[in-house]
Write an enzyme that holds these catalytic residues in place. Structure first.
Site, PDB file in Angstrom:
ATOM      1  N   CYS A   1       0.835  -1.208   0.000  1.00 11.51           N
ATOM      2  CA  CYS A   1       0.000   0.000   0.000  1.00 11.51           C
ATOM      3  C   CYS A   1       0.869   1.257   0.000  1.00 11.51           C
ATOM      4  O   CYS A   1       1.540   1.536  -0.979  1.00 11.51           O
ATOM      5  CB  CYS A   1      -0.978  -0.054   1.176  1.00 11.51           C
ATOM      6  SG  CYS A   1      -2.358   1.087   0.981  1.00 11.51           S
TER       7      CYS A   1
ATOM      8  N   HIS B   1      -3.411  -5.567   1.398  1.00 11.46           N
ATOM      9  CA  HIS B   1      -2.747  -5.703   2.700  1.00 11.46           C
ATOM     10  C   HIS B   1      -2.737  -7.152   3.190  1.00 11.46           C
ATOM     11  O   HIS B   1      -3.632  -7.541   3.949  1.00 11.46           O
ATOM     12  CB  HIS B   1      -3.517  -4.881   3.747  1.00 11.46           C
ATOM     13  CG  HIS B   1      -3.313  -3.411   3.638  1.00 11.46           C
ATOM     14  ND1 HIS B   1      -2.234  -2.769   4.217  1.00 11.46           N
ATOM     15  CD2 HIS B   1      -4.043  -2.448   3.042  1.00 11.46           C
ATOM     16  CE1 HIS B   1      -2.311  -1.469   3.979  1.00 11.46           C
ATOM     17  NE2 HIS B   1      -3.398  -1.242   3.265  1.00 11.46           N
TER      18      HIS B   1
ATOM     19  N   GLU C   1      -0.887  -8.400   5.434  1.00  5.64           N
ATOM     20  CA  GLU C   1      -0.628  -8.460   6.890  1.00  5.64           C
ATOM     21  C   GLU C   1      -1.918  -8.315   7.698  1.00  5.64           C
ATOM     22  O   GLU C   1      -1.955  -8.671   8.869  1.00  5.64           O
ATOM     23  CB  GLU C   1       0.397  -7.384   7.288  1.00  5.64           C
ATOM     24  CG  GLU C   1      -0.132  -5.968   7.452  1.00  5.64           C
ATOM     25  CD  GLU C   1      -0.464  -5.267   6.139  1.00  5.64           C
ATOM     26  OE1 GLU C   1      -0.317  -5.879   5.059  1.00  5.64           O
ATOM     27  OE2 GLU C   1      -0.899  -4.090   6.202  1.00  5.64           O
TER      28      GLU C   1
END
Lengths: 74, 225
Positions: free
Chosen positions: B90, B198, B200
């Site tokens: 990002c 994302h 994570e």
């Protein structure tokens, strides 16, 4: 001296802000607007202007998507 | 063998803790998270670098434009030039394009809206250190949360990226107007990868999904070879 830098999207690069403004103007009765581009104005107070171009290329504009011009205004 | 994964932290990073958590989940596979402070020009001997999401330096001027000049980025650039695995997620992707570690730029979403939702992404390449644990054509459901996620590259650069197989991840349902549905690309050396979604944030079943772990665990596959 005072320097004014104008940064704007390169021709042909999608400019969603410009498109949104272009769409809004006729809604207010302003017809005949063919294109709108929204850019960014950066004003600097500097001692000399020999590094302005380098500043623009390295930080103030992204040469991949933006073009810039600058002038001493005072 | 411990694989030390460095996570850069800029003023305004806000996914660094999520990335630390995700690497922590991979601890059982030998991963160890190492915080890399923006002002330090030291990578602390890490084996891989994650440039996390957020709003580095408040996204002033352009997303990633100022973070690119942080002390730690000079070291990241040297590490990348030596073939070290680097992933930008990002805002991290935006930082890597501004640093010219990846081609192109991220423009404002065509919708003019901040997009925050889970999207389906197709893995196009598994010959990068960040997709080695995936399968070609595999679909991952990953969260996106961005205002400037609209990938742009000029026609010549885009043709080169496609010819060289450097589009790593593609949206199944494009959420931001990215050219050729591009969600992630890699460098010429394939070691630097930038993605808008994302992984994570979906790294733990307690978060509702652990699908993103495949991206981060990939670097362990490479390290073990």
């Amino acid at each position: 001296m005072k320097v004014r830098v104008l940064v704007r999207p390169k021709p042909g690069i999608l400019d969603p802000q410009g498109e949104a403004v272009k769409g809004a103007l006729p809604a207010l009765g302003f017809t005949g607007v063919e294109t709108v581009h929204v850019g960014r104005l950066i004003e600097l107070e500097v001692e000399r202007d020999d590094e302005i171009d380098a500043m623009c290329r390295r930080l103030l504009a992204n040469p991949t998507t933006e073009e810039y011009e600058w002038e001493v205004v005072g | 063998m411990t694989v030390r994964i460095g996570i850069t932290v800029f003023p305004g990073s806000n996914c660094d803790r999520d990335a630390m958590h995700a690497v922590g989940v991979l601890g059982r596979m030998g991963a160890e998270a190492v915080e890399l402070w923006h002002a330090d020009a030291d990578l602390k001997g890490v084996d891989a670098v994650v440039v996390p999401g957020g709003f580095s330096y408040g996204d002033y001027l352009r997303p990633g434009a100022i973070a690119r000049f942080a002390n730690v980025m000079g070291e990241v650039e040297r590490f990348a030039a030596d073939g070290g695995p680097v992933v930008g997620i990002c805002n991290g992707f935006q930082v890597l394009t501004e640093a010219h570690l990846l081609p192109g730029a991220l423009l404002q979403n065509t919708s003019l809206r901040f997009v925050s939702k889970r999207v389906r992404c197709r893995v196009e390449r598994t010959d990068t250190p960040w997709t080695a644990a995936c399968g070609v054509g595999e679909e991952l459901v990953l969260p996106v949360a961005h205002n400037e996620g609209n990938y742009f590259a000029d026609a010549a650069t885009l043709a080169r990226l496609e010819d060289e197989g450097r589009v790593v991840l593609r949206y199944v349902d494009n959420p931001n107007g990215s050219v050729n549905d591009i969600a992630g690309v890699c460098s010429e050396g394939r070691n630097v990868v930038g993605i808008m979604p994302h992984p994570e944030r979906v790294s733990d079943d307690d978060l509702g999904s652990a699908e993103g772990l495949k991206i981060l665990a990939s670097v362990l596959v490479g390290a073990a070879v």
